[in-house]
Design a protein around this motif. Structure first.
Motif, PDB file in Angstrom:
ATOM      1  N   GLN A  44       0.952  -1.391   0.092  1.00  0.00           N
ATOM      2  CA  GLN A  44      -0.043  -0.513   0.260  1.00  0.00           C
ATOM      3  C   GLN A  44       0.226   1.291   0.045  1.00  0.00           C
ATOM      4  O   GLN A  44       1.906   1.696   1.057  1.00  0.00           O
ATOM      5  N   GLN A  74      -6.624  -1.276  -5.244  1.00  0.00           N
ATOM      6  CA  GLN A  74      -6.769  -0.464  -6.272  1.00  0.00           C
ATOM      7  C   GLN A  74      -7.480  -1.517  -7.207  1.00  0.00           C
ATOM      8  O   GLN A  74      -8.092  -1.210  -7.749  1.00  0.00           O
ATOM      9  N   TYR A 132      -0.245   1.736  -7.397  1.00  0.00           N
ATOM     10  CA  TYR A 132      -1.715   0.864  -6.567  1.00  0.00           C
ATOM     11  C   TYR A 132      -1.871  -0.386  -6.483  1.00  0.00           C
ATOM     12  O   TYR A 132      -2.031  -1.161  -8.256  1.00  0.00           O
TER      13      TYR A 132
END
Lengths: 113, 110
Positions: free
Chosen positions: A44, B3, B99
Motif C-alpha cells: 500500500q 486499487q 496502487y
C-alpha cells in the motif's frame, strides 16, 4: 538485484515507540516511494518524495512522515507505533515523476509488540 | 483499500504448463504493471503496458489490457519451478503513484 538498499533488515519495537527506516535509491534516481505491505496483502502506497519534496501521499495518518536528502536517499519515520504497523516496509526508486517502472529494495520487516 | 484485485488468489500448476492470472481495477489508468515477489522480499518489475496498448510480450510473459473492462491478464508460458512466487498488478495513475492488487500466489510443481 536492484541498486536499492534498505536498512535495517529486521526491527522489533514496542507499541508507542518511534522508528526510522532508511532507503538508498538506485544511482540516477531522484524519486523514492514508500509502501507498507501487511502479511498476505499487496503493498500500500504511503508517500512519494521527488527532489526532497513530498509528491503525493496515500491514506496514512500524519504519524507516518518522511524525508528525502540531497543525495536522494530517504527515511520513513513512524511515531507512536501501533500493533497494526507490523509489516514489511518497501521503498522503491524511479527516475522523475513520470509513471515508469519502480525499482524496489528488499524491504524492512517491522514487528511491533 | 487496494486499487486492483488479482484472480485467482492462489494457483498451483505442473512445470511446463501455462499460468494465467487476472487483474481487475476500478479507475482510469496511465499504465498497468506486473511485479513478482519471492517470499516477502522486494518486488521485481516484469512488464509495463500502457493504457493505449492491448497486448505486450516479454520472453515467456504475455500481458493483455482491456480498458473497457478495466482488466488485465498475465500469461506465463512453459512455467518453471523458479516461477514460484507472488504476482501483483499495479495500476498507475498520475504522479507515478502505484496502487497494487492483492496478488496471486503461484506454485509451480517440478
Amino acid at each position: 538485484e536492484t541498486g536499492v538498499t534498505q536498512s535495517p533488515t529486521h526491527l522489533i519495537k514496542t507499541r508507542g515507540q518511534q522508528v526510522t527506516l532508511r532507503c538508498s535509491s538506485q544511482s540516477g534516481h531522484n524519486t523514492v516511494s514508500w509502501y507498507q505491505q501487511a502479511l498476505g496483502q499487496g503493498p500500500q502506497f504511503i508517500f512519494q518524495y521527488y527532489r526532497e519534496e513530498e509528491n503525493g501521499r496515500g491514506n496514512f495518518p500524519p504519524r507516518f512522515s518522511g524525508l528525502q536528502f540531497p543525495n536522494y536517499s530517504s527515511e520513513l519515520n513512524v511515531n507512536a507505533l501501533e500493533l497494526d504497523d507490523s509489516a514489511l516496509y518497501l521503498c522503491a526508486s524511479s527516475e522523475g515523476t513520470a509513471p515508469h517502472e519502480q525499482y524496489f529494495g528488499p524491504g524492512t520487516r517491522l514487528t511491533v509488540t | 483499500s487496494q486499487q486492483g484485485e488479482e484472480d485467482p488468489q492462489a494457483l498451483s500448476i505442473q512445470e511446463g504448463e501455462n499460468a494465467t492470472m487476472n487483474c481487475s481495477y476500478k479507475t482510469s489508468i496511465n499504465n498497468l504493471q506486473w511485479y513478482r515477489q519471492n517470499s516477502g522480499r522486494g518486488l521485481v518489475h516484469l512488464i509495463l503496458i500502457r493504457s493505449n496498448e492491448r497486448e505486450k510480450h516479454s520472453g515467456r510473459l504475455r500481458v493483455t489490457l482491456d480498458t473497457s473492462k478495466k482488466s488485465s491478464s498475465l500469461l506465463i508460458t512453459a512455467s518453471r519451478a523458479a516461477d514460484t512466487a507472488s504476482y501483483f498488478c499495479a495500476t498507475v495513475r498520475t504522479g507515478n503513484q502505484f496502487y497494487f492488487g492483492t496478488g496471486t500466489s503461484l506454485t509451480v510443481i517440478p
